[in-house]
Design an enzyme around this catalytic site. Structure first.
Site, mmCIF file in Angstrom:
data_model
loop_
_atom_site.group_PDB
_atom_site.id
_atom_site.type_symbol
_atom_site.label_atom_id
_atom_site.label_comp_id
_atom_site.label_asym_id
_atom_site.label_seq_id
_atom_site.Cartn_x
_atom_site.Cartn_y
_atom_site.Cartn_z
ATOM 1 N N GLU A 1 0.863 -1.182 0.000
ATOM 2 C CA GLU A 1 0.000 0.000 0.000
ATOM 3 C C GLU A 1 0.893 1.225 0.000
ATOM 4 O OE1 GLU A 1 -2.973 0.111 3.104
ATOM 5 O OE2 GLU A 1 -2.838 2.300 3.281
ATOM 6 N N GLU B 1 -2.369 11.222 4.024
ATOM 7 C CA GLU B 1 -3.412 10.934 4.998
ATOM 8 C C GLU B 1 -3.433 12.066 6.016
ATOM 9 O OE1 GLU B 1 -4.301 6.544 6.061
ATOM 10 O OE2 GLU B 1 -2.118 6.660 5.888
#
Length: 289
Positions: free
Chosen positions: A163, A168
Site C-alpha cells: 500500500e 493521509e
C-alpha cells in the site's frame, strides 16, 4: 604403431598424471570479462500520461473512476457507508468534491465516497500528483493512496502486495499530513510501517499538491515539491519489503472515525465535510537519454 612409440606415449601420460597429483593444475581458460553495466537513470514524462482536470460537471468520469461501496468498516472500524451518490462525489466548478455527510446510509449513520481507478488507471512507477484541499474536524480521515491492482505476492492481498499512502490526514491532528508505505514486513498492524509527516498550516483552507515519485529503487513523497519522506529499496529486500514492482491503482476517499481517524471520537456537528480535488496527474517513468 610400433612398440617403441607406444612406450613413449605411455610414459608421457604417466608423467602428466604424476604432475597433476603433485598439485600442478592446468592454466584456466582465458575469457573476455563482461564490462559492468551502468545502472539506468530515470526521470518522468514532461506531460501527464493519465489525468483528470475535472473540467466537466456531474458524476466523476466513468472512464477513469469507479466506486467502492458499502459500510463494512473497511478493516479499520470506520463509521461511514460508501455510496455512488452525487451528494458524496460530484464534479462541479472545475473540481472533484468528495463529501462525508451525517445521515442514515445503509447500516451506518454517515455517508461518504471512495473513488478508485482500478481497471481504468493502473500504474507501474511514475510521478503521481493530486492537488487538493482537505476537510477539517475531529473524526474526518481523508486519504490519497494506492493499492495493488492484482494479488501477486504472499497469501494475503493486504499487506503482502503493498500500500502506498501519498497523503493521509486525521482531523483531531489538524494540518499534520502523513505519507506511509505498508508491506508484509513493514506495516502498522505489527508496528513496523515506514513513513513520515509534515505540518501544512493551510491544509484545509488552501490547495496543495501531494505527490509521490515512484521509481524502481525508491519512492519520494512531497507536498508542493518539498520532499519529506523517502523509502529506498535496499539491495537485500525481497517482496516482503518491496512488492512495489507491480501495478497499483489510485484511491481518493474520506473515512469517518475508525481506528486512527476516530481515536479522539467524532464531532457530529462538523458535517458535511469535503475533500476538494483540483486535478489528478500521472507522469510516466522514462529512461534518461
Amino acid at each position: 604403431m610400433r612398440p617403441l612409440a607406444l612406450l613413449l606415449i605411455f610414459s608421457l601420460n604417466v608423467y602428466a598424471a604424476c604432475q597433476q597429483k603433485e598439485g600442478t593444475t592446468p592454466a584456466p581458460a582465458v575469457s573476455t570479462p563482461t564490462p559492468p553495466t551502468s545502472p539506468k537513470e530515470y526521470t518522468f514524462s514532461d506531460t501527464p500520461t493519465w489525468q483528470d482536470e475535472f473540467e466537466y460537471s456531474g458524476k466523476p468520469d466513468p472512464a477513469k473512476w469507479g466506486y467502492e461501496l458499502g459500510g463494512s468498516g473497511w478493516g479499520n472500524n470506520e463509521l461511514q457507508n460508501y455510496t455512488n451518490n452525487l451528494e458524496n462525489a460530484q464534479v462541479k466548478d472545475g473540481h472533484l468534491v468528495i463529501t462525508a455527510r451525517k445521515e442514515t446510509s445503509g447500516n451506518r449513520q454517515f455517508s461518504s465516497a471512495r473513488l478508485l481507478t482500478k481497471g481504468k488507471g493502473d500504474f507501474l512507477y511514475g510521478k503521481i500528483e493530486v492537488k487538493a484541499k482537505l476537510p477539517t474536524g475531529v473524526g474526518t480521515w481523508p486519504a490519497i493512496w494506492m493499492l495493488a491492482s492484482d494479488s501477486n505476492y504472499g497469501t494475503q492481498y493486504w499487506p503482502d502486495n503493498g500500500e502506498i499512502d501519498i497523503m493521509e490526514h486525521v482531523g483531531f491532528d489538524q494540518n499534520n499530513v502523513h505519507a506511509n508505505i505498508h508491506t508484509k514486513a513493514f506495516n502498522h498492524s505489527i508496528g513496523t510501517n515506514k513513513g513520515n509527516n509534515i505540518i501544512v498550516p493551510t491544509a484545509s483552507t488552501e490547495f496543495h499538491v501531494y505527490s509521490c515519485e515512484w521509481k524502481p529503487d525508491y519512492m519520494a513523497f512531497a507536498v508542493d515539491g518539498k520532499e519529506y519522506f523517502r523509502f529506498e529499496r535496499n539491495s537485500g529486500y525481497n517482496w516482503t519489503q518491496w512488492p512495489f514492482d507491480r501495478k497499483q491503482f489510485l484511491l481518493l476517499n474520506i473515512a469517518v472515525g475508525g481506528n486512527w481517524g476516530g481515536q479522539k471520537g467524532v464531532d457530529e456537528n462538523i458535517f458535511p465535510q469535503s475533500m476538494i480535488v483540483d486535478y489528478v496527474r500521472v507522469y510516466e517513468l522514462v529512461e534518461k537519454k
